[in-house]
Design an enzyme around this catalytic site. Structure first.
Site, PDB file in Angstrom:
ATOM      1  N   CYS A  72      32.585  15.057  -4.024  1.00  0.00           N
ATOM      2  CA  CYS A  72      31.526  14.233  -3.428  1.00  0.00           C
ATOM      3  C   CYS A  72      30.420  15.098  -2.823  1.00  0.00           C
ATOM      4  CB  CYS A  72      32.127  13.320  -2.361  1.00  0.00           C
ATOM      5  SG  CYS A  72      30.868  12.464  -1.412  1.00  0.00           S
ATOM      6  N   TYR A 212      29.172   4.591 -13.900  1.00  0.00           N
ATOM      7  CA  TYR A 212      28.364   5.014 -12.743  1.00  0.00           C
ATOM      8  C   TYR A 212      27.529   6.251 -13.095  1.00  0.00           C
ATOM      9  CZ  TYR A 212      31.228   2.617  -9.061  1.00  0.00           C
ATOM     10  OH  TYR A 212      31.865   1.733  -8.248  1.00  0.00           O
ATOM     11  N   GLU A 216      23.407   6.583 -13.575  1.00  0.00           N
ATOM     12  CA  GLU A 216      22.719   7.306 -12.490  1.00  0.00           C
ATOM     13  C   GLU A 216      21.945   8.509 -13.044  1.00  0.00           C
ATOM     14  OE1 GLU A 216      25.582   6.101  -8.733  1.00  0.00           O
ATOM     15  OE2 GLU A 216      25.856   8.069  -9.597  1.00  0.00           O
ATOM     16  N   GLU A 476      16.442 -11.225   3.303  1.00  0.00           N
ATOM     17  CA  GLU A 476      16.513 -12.574   3.875  1.00  0.00           C
ATOM     18  C   GLU A 476      16.907 -13.601   2.807  1.00  0.00           C
ATOM     19  OE1 GLU A 476      12.744 -14.363   5.218  1.00  0.00           O
ATOM     20  OE2 GLU A 476      11.685 -12.851   4.051  1.00  0.00           O
TER      21      GLU A 476
HETATM   22  P1  NDP Z   1      33.352   5.266 -15.247  1.00  0.00           P
HETATM   23  O1  NDP Z   1      34.786   4.959 -15.316  1.00  0.00           O
HETATM   24  O2  NDP Z   1      32.478   4.565 -14.276  1.00  0.00           O
HETATM   25  O3  NDP Z   1      32.700   5.049 -16.685  1.00  0.00           O
HETATM   26  C1  NDP Z   1      33.192   5.693 -17.811  1.00  0.00           C
HETATM   27  C2  NDP Z   1      32.323   5.299 -18.980  1.00  0.00           C
HETATM   28  O4  NDP Z   1      32.712   6.060 -20.105  1.00  0.00           O
HETATM   29  C3  NDP Z   1      32.464   3.840 -19.366  1.00  0.00           C
HETATM   30  O5  NDP Z   1      31.228   3.343 -19.760  1.00  0.00           O
HETATM   31  C4  NDP Z   1      33.419   3.909 -20.543  1.00  0.00           C
HETATM   32  O6  NDP Z   1      33.239   2.879 -21.469  1.00  0.00           O
HETATM   33  C5  NDP Z   1      32.998   5.200 -21.173  1.00  0.00           C
HETATM   34  N1  NDP Z   1      34.016   5.800 -22.017  1.00  0.00           N
HETATM   35  C6  NDP Z   1      35.263   6.177 -21.665  1.00  0.00           C
HETATM   36  N2  NDP Z   1      35.898   6.720 -22.713  1.00  0.00           N
HETATM   37  C7  NDP Z   1      35.025   6.688 -23.743  1.00  0.00           C
HETATM   38  C8  NDP Z   1      35.106   7.081 -25.082  1.00  0.00           C
HETATM   39  N3  NDP Z   1      36.200   7.644 -25.584  1.00  0.00           N
HETATM   40  N4  NDP Z   1      34.038   6.882 -25.877  1.00  0.00           N
HETATM   41  C9  NDP Z   1      32.914   6.305 -25.397  1.00  0.00           C
HETATM   42  N5  NDP Z   1      32.787   5.914 -24.120  1.00  0.00           N
HETATM   43  C10 NDP Z   1      33.827   6.098 -23.306  1.00  0.00           C
HETATM   44  O7  NDP Z   1      33.302   6.846 -15.090  1.00  0.00           O
HETATM   45  P2  NDP Z   1      32.200   7.827 -14.616  1.00  0.00           P
HETATM   46  O8  NDP Z   1      32.490   9.084 -15.332  1.00  0.00           O
HETATM   47  O9  NDP Z   1      30.840   7.252 -14.697  1.00  0.00           O
HETATM   48  O10 NDP Z   1      32.534   7.994 -13.072  1.00  0.00           O
HETATM   49  C11 NDP Z   1      33.851   8.366 -12.668  1.00  0.00           C
HETATM   50  C12 NDP Z   1      34.192   7.744 -11.337  1.00  0.00           C
HETATM   51  O11 NDP Z   1      33.446   8.391 -10.324  1.00  0.00           O
HETATM   52  C13 NDP Z   1      33.801   6.273 -11.227  1.00  0.00           C
HETATM   53  O12 NDP Z   1      34.826   5.438 -11.640  1.00  0.00           O
HETATM   54  C14 NDP Z   1      33.527   6.118  -9.778  1.00  0.00           C
HETATM   55  O13 NDP Z   1      34.713   5.734  -9.156  1.00  0.00           O
HETATM   56  C15 NDP Z   1      33.113   7.487  -9.305  1.00  0.00           C
HETATM   57  N6  NDP Z   1      31.672   7.532  -9.062  1.00  0.00           N
HETATM   58  C16 NDP Z   1      31.131   6.756  -8.083  1.00  0.00           C
HETATM   59  C17 NDP Z   1      29.783   6.770  -7.851  1.00  0.00           C
HETATM   60  C18 NDP Z   1      29.201   5.903  -6.791  1.00  0.00           C
HETATM   61  O14 NDP Z   1      29.926   5.408  -5.965  1.00  0.00           O
HETATM   62  N7  NDP Z   1      27.898   5.665  -6.813  1.00  0.00           N
HETATM   63  C19 NDP Z   1      28.888   7.623  -8.607  1.00  0.00           C
HETATM   64  C20 NDP Z   1      29.551   8.378  -9.627  1.00  0.00           C
HETATM   65  C21 NDP Z   1      30.887   8.331  -9.832  1.00  0.00           C
HETATM   66  P3  NDP Z   1      33.853   1.420 -21.271  1.00  0.00           P
HETATM   67  O15 NDP Z   1      33.008   0.744 -20.283  1.00  0.00           O
HETATM   68  O16 NDP Z   1      33.740   0.851 -22.622  1.00  0.00           O
HETATM   69  O17 NDP Z   1      35.259   1.620 -20.826  1.00  0.00           O
END
Ligand code: NDP
Length: 497
Positions: A72, A212, A216, A476
């Site tokens: 983080c 996420y 972002e 609001e």
């Molecule tokens: P996420 O779990 O949010 O998203 C992963 C993405 O990768 C999804 O869109 C998923 O698709 C896709 N994906 C996974 N496997 C494959 C694949 N084999 N081929 C194609 N697409 C794939 O993970 P992030 O890496 O974005 O973030 C990790 C974690 O970090 C988050 O879960 C969150 O908890 C934390 N985080 C929080 C933030 C915040 O609070 N603002 C900011 C950044 C991270 P599908 O949707 O189809 O499963």
């Protein structure tokens, strides 16, 4: 001197009264990220003798690098938000014109300066966290920690030497690491770690993923002037979020110039003279300076000796824990992303606090995962708390009422920006309780944090209605949505507008 702690009153105590009294520590923590630091400082505050280890600091994590502060602070939320701030200026410059600002001449962006300032800030924070630990009388060791037996941790220090410590309890808080797509040329791709520290600004960026991190970073690079192509495998990004809000985010991404490619995967990456050639599963070809995989993270459970003591992992490789963060080994606990519950810093902090209070203050405390608010810092941001509409349909006993509002924020009426703010409240039709809230729009995260308190207190829609708004604000709107947009029955059918 060994000492005793007030004993928690819950049943099935986790190894509190057993074992020799002459351990080096009452608690040894592996991993000094958000969760580990919080747990160790809180435990030390209750008088526990605490040791903690962490890999040496580097902006990019690996098997041998990490740093006090964890993902983080060093490679996630904090540097990401700094870059979001940096990229948001371009939109402000555009919006400023109709407010009377003549912006003449070149406005240029200096990536290297921002990255240098960002790195200085996280280096400062790394030092702050180190001081917080020493100030709390937690012994800090730099190196990888490995569980040798249920009461012994070995720290392999950077100079090749190792030290062993005996401890009554071990807490694993090693977080998670990015997952790479297994496609040809994957070694050419970067993850968000590198994306926050690239030496040169990438003018053409391809991002795989729709979570996420993907949305972002799409906003970050695009706001700074890059051409961004975002590939995700679903019709909309942000699986798991409210469907309506996902569509709004996708439309905003496009509106801000990001090229979205729904239902498209990357097939192959190749090094070419001008950069990286990207081929998709639809056989489209793109060229990029940087290709980022933002396809999820997995728990960091390798090389820490979990197998040697039989700590159980689940099917995705996360440490299995009960509601008190206890593993199946009586002297070992785990918190944060390594347990893959809700992977957010404030949740790891809550888990660390609950663990320390339960074990060292005699106050059994379970983390409460209800109404955990979160935000996605796309631009403008999305923030949510409580149930989505779909979840509410499944979980509520009767009908739900959906209140939604889509409006042109006041600032856009002058700037001419075409970007709606959208808000939504989900209400239990029988009890009037507000089950969920969501917003896409400027300051959404700041606004939803306050709404999260209301939901935590079990607020009803009548109480939202009785709240006097602050005028003129977007917020609001959350207390002035009087007429339901729709009523949905438990089968998911709209029964009355
Ligand atoms: P996420 O779990 O949010 O998203 C992963 C993405 O990768 C999804 O869109 C998923 O698709 C896709 N994906 C996974 N496997 C494959 C694949 N084999 N081929 C194609 N697409 C794939 O993970 P992030 O890496 O974005 O973030 C990790 C974690 O970090 C988050 O879960 C969150 O908890 C934390 N985080 C929080 C933030 C915040 O609070 N603002 C900011 C950044 C991270 P599908 O949707 O189809 O499963």
């Amino acid at each position: 001197m060994p000492r005793t702690f007030p004993q928690p009153q819950q049943e099935d105590l986790h190894d509190n009264g057993e074992g020799p009294a002459d351990y080096d520590y009452d608690l040894f923590v592996i991993g000094a990220g958000s969760g580990g630091v919080r747990a160790s400082r809180t435990a030390a505050g209750f008088g526990a003798r605490v040791g903690i280890c962490e890999l040496p600091y580097s902006p990019i994590s690996s098997e041998s690098t990490g740093g006090i502060g964890g993902t983080c602070v060093l490679r996630g939320c904090v540097p990401k938000k700094i870059l979001v701030y940096g990229s948001a200026f371009s939109g402000e410059f555009q919006d400023a014109r109709e407010f009377g600002w003549n912006i003449n001449g070149d406005i240029t962006f200096d990536w290297k300066r921002l990255i240098a300032n960002k790195t200085n800030e996280i280096t400062r924070l790394n030092g702050v966290y180190r001081k917080l630990l020493t100030g709390s009388k937690v012994d800090m060791y730099e190196g990888g920690g490995k569980i040798v037996d249920p009461h012994t941790v070995e720290v392999q220090e950077t100079d090749g030497k190792s030290k062993r410590f005996t401890t009554k309890r071990i807490l694993v808080a090693t977080g998670g690491r990015a997952v790479l797509l297994n496609i040809p040329g994957k070694e050419l791709a970067i993850t968000s770690d590198e994306g926050l520290s690239l030496e040169e600004f990438p003018k053409r960026v391809v991002i795989a993923g729709g979570g996420y991190i993907a949305v972002e970073f799409a906003g970050i690079y695009s706001g700074m002037g890059a051409k961004v192509d975002l590939f995700y495998r679903k019709p909309y990004p942000l699986t798991g979020f409210d469907e309506e809000m996902r569509a709004v985010v996708a439309s905003n991404l496009e509106g801000r110039g990001i090229h979205c490619h729904p239902e498209t995967n990357l097939k192959k990456l190749e090094k070419v003279a001008g950069g990286i050639k990207v081929t998709t599963d639809k056989d489209e070809v793109f060229e990029a300076d940087a290709v980022m995989f933002a396809t999820g993270r997995k728990p960091s459970t390798k090389n820490i000796g979990l197998e040697s003591v039989g700590v159980e992992l689940d099917q995705v490789g996360a440490i299995k824990v009960d509601e008190y963060s206890r593993t199946n080994v009586p002297s070992i606990w785990a918190i944060g992303d390594v347990t893959n519950r809700i992977n957010l810093t404030p949740v790891a902090l809550m888990e660390g606090t609950c663990f320390a209070k339960t074990e060292f203050a005699g106050t059994p405390m379970k983390p409460n995962y209800e109404n955990v608010a979160s935000a996605v810092f796309c631009q403008p941001p999305l923030s949510v708390v409580g149930l989505t509409e779909d979840q509410a349909v499944k979980e509520a006993k009767g009908d739900i009422l959906v209140f939604s509002s889509s409006f042109n924020p006041m600032k856009n009426t002058i700037s001419g920006r075409k970007e709606k703010t959208v808000m939504k409240l989900i209400v239990d039709a029988d009890t009037d309780k507000v089950l969920g809230a969501a917003m896409v729009g400027p300051d959404a995260a700041e606004i939803i944090q306050g709404v999260a308190i209301a939901l935590k207190c079990g607020a009803t829609k009548a109480q939202f209605d009785a709240t006097v708004g602050i005028h003129p604000t977007a917020a609001e709107e959350l207390v002035t949505m009087r007429t339901p947009t729709r009523r949905v029955n438990p089968k998911g059918e709209v029964v009355k507008a």
